[in-house]
Motif scaffolding. Structure first.
Motif, PDB file in Angstrom:
ATOM      1  N   VAL A   1       0.845  -1.195   0.000  1.00 57.44           N
ATOM      2  CA  VAL A   1       0.000   0.000   0.000  1.00 57.44           C
ATOM      3  C   VAL A   1       0.880   1.245   0.000  1.00 57.44           C
ATOM      4  O   VAL A   1       1.805   1.365   0.803  1.00 57.44           O
ATOM      5  N   THR A   2       0.602   2.165  -0.904  1.00 52.89           N
ATOM      6  CA  THR A   2       1.321   3.438  -0.993  1.00 52.89           C
ATOM      7  C   THR A   2       0.382   4.571  -0.614  1.00 52.89           C
ATOM      8  O   THR A   2      -0.710   4.690  -1.164  1.00 52.89           O
ATOM      9  N   VAL A   3       0.791   5.374   0.327  1.00 47.90           N
ATOM     10  CA  VAL A   3      -0.028   6.506   0.779  1.00 47.90           C
ATOM     11  C   VAL A   3       0.163   7.666  -0.188  1.00 47.90           C
ATOM     12  O   VAL A   3       1.286   8.118  -0.419  1.00 47.90           O
ATOM     13  N   THR A   4      -0.942   8.132  -0.755  1.00 42.88           N
ATOM     14  CA  THR A   4      -0.879   9.216  -1.743  1.00 42.88           C
ATOM     15  C   THR A   4      -1.803  10.376  -1.408  1.00 42.88           C
ATOM     16  O   THR A   4      -1.800  11.383  -2.102  1.00 42.88           O
TER      17      THR A   4
ATOM     18  N   PRO B   1      -8.255  -6.591   3.131  1.00 41.10           N
ATOM     19  CA  PRO B   1      -8.391  -5.354   3.913  1.00 41.10           C
ATOM     20  C   PRO B   1      -8.682  -4.139   3.045  1.00 41.10           C
ATOM     21  O   PRO B   1      -9.488  -3.273   3.421  1.00 41.10           O
ATOM     22  N   GLN B   2      -8.041  -4.067   1.855  1.00 40.15           N
ATOM     23  CA  GLN B   2      -8.278  -2.931   0.980  1.00 40.15           C
ATOM     24  C   GLN B   2      -9.728  -2.871   0.531  1.00 40.15           C
ATOM     25  O   GLN B   2     -10.365  -1.798   0.581  1.00 40.15           O
ATOM     26  N   ARG B   3     -10.266  -4.005   0.094  1.00 41.34           N
ATOM     27  CA  ARG B   3     -11.655  -4.020  -0.372  1.00 41.34           C
ATOM     28  C   ARG B   3     -12.625  -3.727   0.767  1.00 41.34           C
ATOM     29  O   ARG B   3     -13.660  -3.098   0.562  1.00 41.34           O
ATOM     30  N   LEU B   4     -12.294  -4.173   1.956  1.00 42.49           N
ATOM     31  CA  LEU B   4     -13.174  -3.919   3.104  1.00 42.49           C
ATOM     32  C   LEU B   4     -13.305  -2.425   3.363  1.00 42.49           C
ATOM     33  O   LEU B   4     -14.421  -1.903   3.511  1.00 42.49           O
TER      34      LEU B   4
ATOM     35  N   TRP C   1      -4.955   6.007  -0.578  1.00 37.87           N
ATOM     36  CA  TRP C   1      -4.858   5.757   0.859  1.00 37.87           C
ATOM     37  C   TRP C   1      -4.184   6.915   1.570  1.00 37.87           C
ATOM     38  O   TRP C   1      -3.345   7.610   1.011  1.00 37.87           O
ATOM     39  N   THR C   2      -4.555   7.090   2.839  1.00 37.59           N
ATOM     40  CA  THR C   2      -3.924   8.086   3.699  1.00 37.59           C
ATOM     41  C   THR C   2      -3.150   7.366   4.797  1.00 37.59           C
ATOM     42  O   THR C   2      -3.309   6.157   5.006  1.00 37.59           O
ATOM     43  N   GLU C   3      -2.333   8.117   5.513  1.00 40.66           N
ATOM     44  CA  GLU C   3      -1.560   7.508   6.599  1.00 40.66           C
ATOM     45  C   GLU C   3      -2.476   6.909   7.657  1.00 40.66           C
ATOM     46  O   GLU C   3      -2.187   5.844   8.213  1.00 40.66           O
ATOM     47  N   ALA C   4      -3.588   7.574   7.953  1.00 41.17           N
ATOM     48  CA  ALA C   4      -4.501   7.070   8.984  1.00 41.17           C
ATOM     49  C   ALA C   4      -5.200   5.788   8.560  1.00 41.17           C
ATOM     50  O   ALA C   4      -5.746   5.068   9.410  1.00 41.17           O
ATOM     51  N   ASP C   5      -5.211   5.480   7.251  1.00 45.19           N
ATOM     52  CA  ASP C   5      -5.804   4.223   6.789  1.00 45.19           C
ATOM     53  C   ASP C   5      -4.931   3.017   7.117  1.00 45.19           C
ATOM     54  O   ASP C   5      -5.431   1.897   7.235  1.00 45.19           O
TER      55      ASP C   5
END
Length: 729
Positions: A243-246, A370-373, A408-412
């Motif tokens: 996962v890359t936070v963007t 987890p991503q799809r959830l 995605w964000t850091e909090a995710d």
């Protein structure tokens, strides 16, 4: 030279011989290669000190221990117990040391010598004739910033050294204000622990968590210079492999995602994927119809829940129960009556492959990543409501299903980790089948067109998208598997790729910024609770950050954590700290700023400006020759002011880019500047920094304490009253 010759000698043996000979050769080659890498890493400034003790030969202190061919000790590793007096001895308690000498080197040449006299009465006449210079500490502080953290192992002070050598077990909290050397302590503690407990830590590794990528680039050369080359540095945003936070959350969304309430929210979101049919499901197979009713599904779901397995692993229990019920219906429809268990199993397996049955099972209990959830949760107010989020929280989190990749964000990241714990692994058979299908597709693509490595990776990504495996398998691994690559991974590399890796020790810098969910994720990675946590509660800028160490640590390490406090500010001059201390009163009336040890004679100043154009002109005037200048700006104005400065000031860089640390002028927000230090600091629009966040006073306090020499404040509106000490310019 000797180590290189030893390595060359081993490699010259070639690949022949018995299996045992090859194994021994590889072991020796690895040992000599690692040793050579450490020696090269510390070659600049290998020896930095000397201890003169009464009645003994001098001890030379360095970044590594070295002996000659006769095993005579030439250099003592700074982490060895015998080196402790170099940091702890004082005139009041000299510990047998008459003189402590600091050696400043450039390459292999000594360019400066500074002496500390600790026991004048025991000093010989010969010693008196060779006294040199001032103490090394202030010389190190006066040196200009280079963009990389200075290795100040030679100037660690007594209170810092006590913390560095503290026991490995339990959680050690190092609380300290700006400039007290918290990061220095953290990094040197990592090196010390790896030296002292290498057998225990080398296998599991040490993780250092920093606040941002710029900070990690800032410190990345320190550990190699101390003799350690295999420690994993990471931010919270990088802790979920693949996962890359963007993206960046709003303050409201970050607060919701960081709360421990999200534990229950994620659990409910998982349960929401374990559905019961509102109406019976009719499944047509050949000439007969099977019916799947709510009662059958509820019994299957209860049995799966009693297995205490994660969602994806419990699916096996659910599916088996449902298939058993359908098999009995099928047997009756086919007129077979009562079947033996083996026959029933055969019929169950036949039904498993029926498309209509697979569709029904996937609707009722799907495999979920987890991503799809989380994507499904954020995109559905109905699901968020079921998970227990109120209307305001739903407004903060809602986002449409992203197109062209996940945003995605850091909090995710802690939420993805939480979801992964509850979902578990997808059935190995399903993964093998999907991987085989993906590899077949990839092989066909490769045969159709001869591609280089980059094209092969592109093919792998496309194949995973087409097969629905993009968030389960990694494209690079699929491509490497197809090529047959066999790459040896270091401990740090293996740990970075494994979400469930348990570390031997974890160090967290700027720890006050971590949310409750981030702490929960970290604690899963350190079951032994062997941690070093450094931070300053007064500098907490995140709305989801830490209010007290006890609040975040007691649930995980109650009775097993201890706190040390650093009280001396080595970085920020007295004149600048006086201004910051006024702001600290806004953060909390009982908070006390650390004591600064030096003055520069340069008072902080303030100037009213007309706008971005004049700001850029002032920045150009304030550039420090051979030093570094940062302009700290409000988040809401970062893009605008960054453009104004970079378009007018040669060499200026805006944001935490790869080249930021080498730039003479840098434009950053407070969050991006955390943990860094600069020769000069210009704080732009301090009133907006105060106003744009609930933790605005903490943010301004951080901004004012990044400078080692000079501080200016630029404002278009009224200057906040709390900055009245700044002289008008």
């Amino acid at each position: 030279m000797r180590t290189r010759e030893q390595l060359n000698g081993v490699l010259a043996q070639g690949g022949g011989g018995t299996h045992q000979n090859r194994s021994e050769r590889d072991s020796f080659a690895g040992m000599y290669a690692e040793r050579l890498a450490r020696l090269w890493a510390v070659e600049n400034g290998l020896c930095f000190g000397r201890l003169d003790l009464a009645g003994e030969s001098p001890h030379y202190i360095g970044r590594l221990g070295l002996s000659d061919d006769d095993q005579t000790r030439l250099l003592i590793d700074w982490r060895a117990p015998v080196a402790q007096p170099f940091y702890r001895a004082t005139p009041a308690v000299p510990m047998g040391v008459t003189r402590r000498r600091h050696l400043q080197t450039k390459g292999r040449q000594v360019v400066g010598v500074d002496d500390d006299l600790l026991d004048l009465d025991r000093l010989t006449e010969a010693d008196r004739a060779t006294l040199n210079g001032e103490a090394a500490l202030l010389a190190a502080l006066d040196a200009k910033r280079t963009g990389r953290m200075r290795d100040i192992v030679a100037t660690i002070q007594a209170e810092q050294d006590r913390v560095i050598r503290s026991d490995l077990n339990g959680v050690l909290v190092v609380q300290g204000g700006p400039g007290t050397g918290k990061t220095v302590v953290a990094l040197h503690r990592a090196a010390y622990l790896l030296y002292t407990h290498r057998d225990r830590l080398a296998r599991r590794g040490v993780l250092i968590v920093g606040p941002n990528l710029t900070f990690l680039r800032y410190i990345e050369q320190v550990l190699p210079s101390l003799g350690e080359t295999d420690v994993l540095l990471s931010t919270v945003a990088e802790m979920y492999p693949g996962v890359t936070v963007t993206a960046r959350d709003t303050a409201e969304a970050a607060a919701v995602k960081g709360s421990l309430r999200m534990v229950d929210v994620v659990a409910r979101a998982v349960r929401d994927r374990q559905r019961l049919p509102r109406q019976p499901i009719d499944i047509k197979i050949g000439g007969y119809t099977l019916r799947l009713d709510q009662r059958t599904c509820e019994a299957a779901r209860n049995r799966a829940a009693r297995s205490n397995r994660p969602h994806n692993e419990a699916r096996v229990v659910f599916v088996r129960h449902v298939l058993g019920a359908l098999a009995r219906q099928a047997a009756k429809a086919l007129g077979r009556g009562m079947l033996e268990e083996a026959d029933l199993d055969d019929l169950r397996e036949d039904l498993r492959t029926e498309p209509a049955v697979k569709t029904a099972l996937n609707r009722l209990w799907p495999y979920v990543t987890p991503q799809r959830l989380l994507i499904g949760l954020y995109a559905s107010r109905e699901r968020m409501s079921y998970a227990g989020l109120n209307a305001a929280e739903q407004d903060a989190l809602y986002r449409e299903v992203p197109r062209g990749g996940d945003h995605w964000t850091e909090a995710d990241v802690p939420l993805l980790d939480e979801a992964a714990e509850l979902l578990g692994e997808i059935d190995a058979g399903v993964l093998r089948a999907a991987a085989l299908h993906a590899e077949e597709e990839l092989a066909a693509a490769r045969r159709a067109e001869e591609a280089d490595r980059d094209s092969e990776l592109t093919y792998a990504r496309e194949v995973l998208e087409l097969t629905g495996m993009s968030d389960i398998m990694d494209a690079e691994r699929l491509a490497a598997r197809h090529r047959g690559d066999d790459v040896h991974l270091t401990t740090a590399e293996r740990a970075a790729a494994d979400r469930t890796w348990a570390y031997g020790h974890i160090i967290v810098d700027e720890a006050q910024e971590l949310s409750a969910m981030a702490w929960r994720m970290l604690m899963r990675k350190i079951p032994t609770r062997s941690m070093t946590i450094v931070g300053d509660i007064a500098q907490t800028g995140s709305v989801a950050g830490t209010a007290s160490w006890g609040q975040v640590l007691d649930p995980y390490a109650g009775g097993r954590w201890r706190e040390e406090t650093l009280t001396v500010n080595y970085r920020t001059p007295v004149e600048l700290m006086a201004v910051a201390a006024d702001v600290l009163k806004l953060v909390g009336p009982g908070l006390k700023a650390p004591e600064s040890v030096r003055e520069t004679g340069e008072p902080p100043w303030a100037r009213r400006i007309s706008g971005p154009g004049e700001l850029a002109r002032v920045v150009g005037e304030e550039i420090v020759q051979d030093g570094r200048l940062v302009v700290i700006v409000p988040v809401s104005r970062a893009a605008e002011l960054g453009r104004a400065i970079t378009s007018s000031v040669p060499g200026a860089v805006a944001g935490p880019t790869a080249g930021a640390l080498e730039a003479p002028v840098l434009v950053l927000t407070v969050t991006e500047a955390k943990g860094l230090e600069f020769d000069g600091v210009l704080v732009a629009e301090p009133g907006e920094i105060l106003a744009e966040s609930p933790r605005g006073a903490s943010d301004l306090y951080v901004a004012l304490t990044r400078a080692t020499r000079r501080l200016g404040v630029l404002h278009t509106g009224d200057l906040p009253a709390v900055l009245s000490r700044c002289e008008n310019s």
